[in-house]
Write an enzyme that holds these catalytic residues in place. Sequence first.
Site, PDB file in Angstrom:
ATOM      1  N   GLN A   4       0.827  -1.349   0.004  1.00 51.28           N
ATOM      2  CA  GLN A   4      -0.041  -0.044   0.154  1.00 51.28           C
ATOM      3  C   GLN A   4       0.946   1.349  -0.163  1.00 51.28           C
ATOM      4  O   GLN A   4       2.191   1.220   0.094  1.00 51.28           O
ATOM      5  CB  GLN A   4      -0.879   0.040   1.257  1.00 51.28           C
ATOM      6  N   HIS A  13      -8.644   4.143  20.377  1.00 51.34           N
ATOM      7  CA  HIS A  13      -8.004   3.069  20.960  1.00 51.34           C
ATOM      8  C   HIS A  13      -8.258   2.668  22.243  1.00 51.34           C
ATOM      9  O   HIS A  13      -8.402   1.234  22.518  1.00 51.34           O
ATOM     10  CB  HIS A  13      -6.512   3.186  20.561  1.00 51.34           C
ATOM     11  N   ASP A  46       0.474   0.375  13.529  1.00 58.12           N
ATOM     12  CA  ASP A  46       0.935   1.553  14.069  1.00 58.12           C
ATOM     13  C   ASP A  46       1.436   1.616  15.621  1.00 58.12           C
ATOM     14  O   ASP A  46       2.039   2.446  16.245  1.00 58.12           O
ATOM     15  CB  ASP A  46      -0.334   2.728  13.976  1.00 58.12           C
ATOM     16  N   ASP A  88      -7.971  -4.909  15.230  1.00 59.58           N
ATOM     17  CA  ASP A  88      -7.958  -3.392  14.548  1.00 59.58           C
ATOM     18  C   ASP A  88      -7.564  -3.332  13.150  1.00 59.58           C
ATOM     19  O   ASP A  88      -6.392  -3.026  12.683  1.00 59.58           O
ATOM     20  CB  ASP A  88      -6.709  -2.663  15.291  1.00 59.58           C
TER      21      ASP A  88
END
Length: 509
Positions: free
Chosen positions: A275, A307, A329, A402
């Site tokens: 990506q 989060h 991340d 996630d």
Amino acid sequence: MIEPHAPAPPGTPPPWRGPARLPVRPDTGRFLVLAGVFVCAACGLVYELELVALASYLIGDSVTQTSVVLSVMVFAMGVGSLAAKRLRRLAAAAFGSIEATLALVGGCSAPALYAVFAWTGDWGGLWLNGPRCVLVAFSLAIGLLIGAEVPLLMELIQRIRRQDAGGAVADLFAADYVGALVGGLAFPFLLLPFLGQLTSSLFTGAVNVIAGGALVLGLFRRDLTGRSRRLLLVANVAVLAVLATAAVLVDDFERAARQEVYGDDVRVVQHTGVQELVVTGGTHGRPLDLYLDGRLRVDGHDERSYHEALVHPAMHGPHAHVLVLGGGDGLAVREVLRHPGVRRVDVVELDPAVIHLARTDPALSALNAHAYDDCRVHVTTGDAFGHLREVPTASYDVVIADLPDPTMTASAKLYSQEFYGLTRRALAPDGRLTVHAGPLTARPRAFWTTETTMRSAGLHTVPYAAEGPDAGFVLASPDRRPMLTGDVRARADTRIEGLPASTLVHPRY
């Protein structure tokens, strides 16, 4: 009996003009025509794949974009083939003109689509918007031009050496299909990794115009008038100059378009094998935003509330062994490590570049509290679905999913009944699973389809939301209905009843 000069009845094929006056032997000429077919077919398929890939990246839903491009282009090829029947008497000049036009249109298609997306956005509705209108227009134009090649090439190859129609069709289509194979393999393995989407489109146009021009001006130049030769030469040089100029300026163009999309504070841009990663902000007090393939994945304004809502409800109970799917991340891992008693955190991320960015980018590593420096965190790069298939039964107390929104085609299998069945097997009997199921207000149908799919896999679910971002979550457990904790609230007021579960063979998002 038809008189020698009487007009032919309707349906009679046009009279044979005689063999072409070639500068080479007929066998060599035939080989060169088939080589031209090979190159033009490869270029045509690259144009098609360029449009599909870029439209999927910009607009999303790769299945829809592929269907739009293929269906429109195949239809247009049929129309172009019929229209070109009238040009067979001028086959050489017509083919040269069509190849120059195709090279210009196809070569500029990807930059034009990106420009419309960057500077106009998605005006109109879901189906009628700027990028999609341009996508259809270019698919139609390219299809018309590719379709027009076939009857003209058939005429040219027959003029070199007359043969039965079946044999000529077999030779022509053999070269065409082999060229399509080479173009189809060259795009993902050579052009896209080394040149990128925009430059590879321009490069393909240059190859196309050189091949078409060389075939006509070199092999069939004696079939053209002097004026036709000059016009065709000027047209080919002009197209090549436009494509070369665009290739020189493509970096500046892409930079300007990116700033239009992301703003002026673009700090990191990486094209990985998976990506495009873009980071904005993160310095001088500006919030950090992380975009993956043009979609906002980390919103610095409210990432903490997101989060916390994703992680903390699932951590109520045993949580010694935690699995984080996605979340490269490190922000979900940051929240997991805030809970005492965590002994091991396994992170499964598809793109290793995201992990590297989370480790090395000063702003992002500070935001995730240097989570990857913790010795309890173990990273695996790979597909979450494949990882769950290899995990022993009852390996984890908590699983945090996630992942990108379920409405993205590439993520649909990660919101399927089979996926949640594998997750259920990986959980301990009293374990918990929490899933980001997409925006609850903006896309309620996708949210409740996710919840229904989780229940169909034998999980007991509690849908909930947090204050702040429009993000919906589902907390689930294999053995009993889990309890919500923290600053979240259960949400069943917008439930859509009667939704079917999503499976691998029948995705519902």
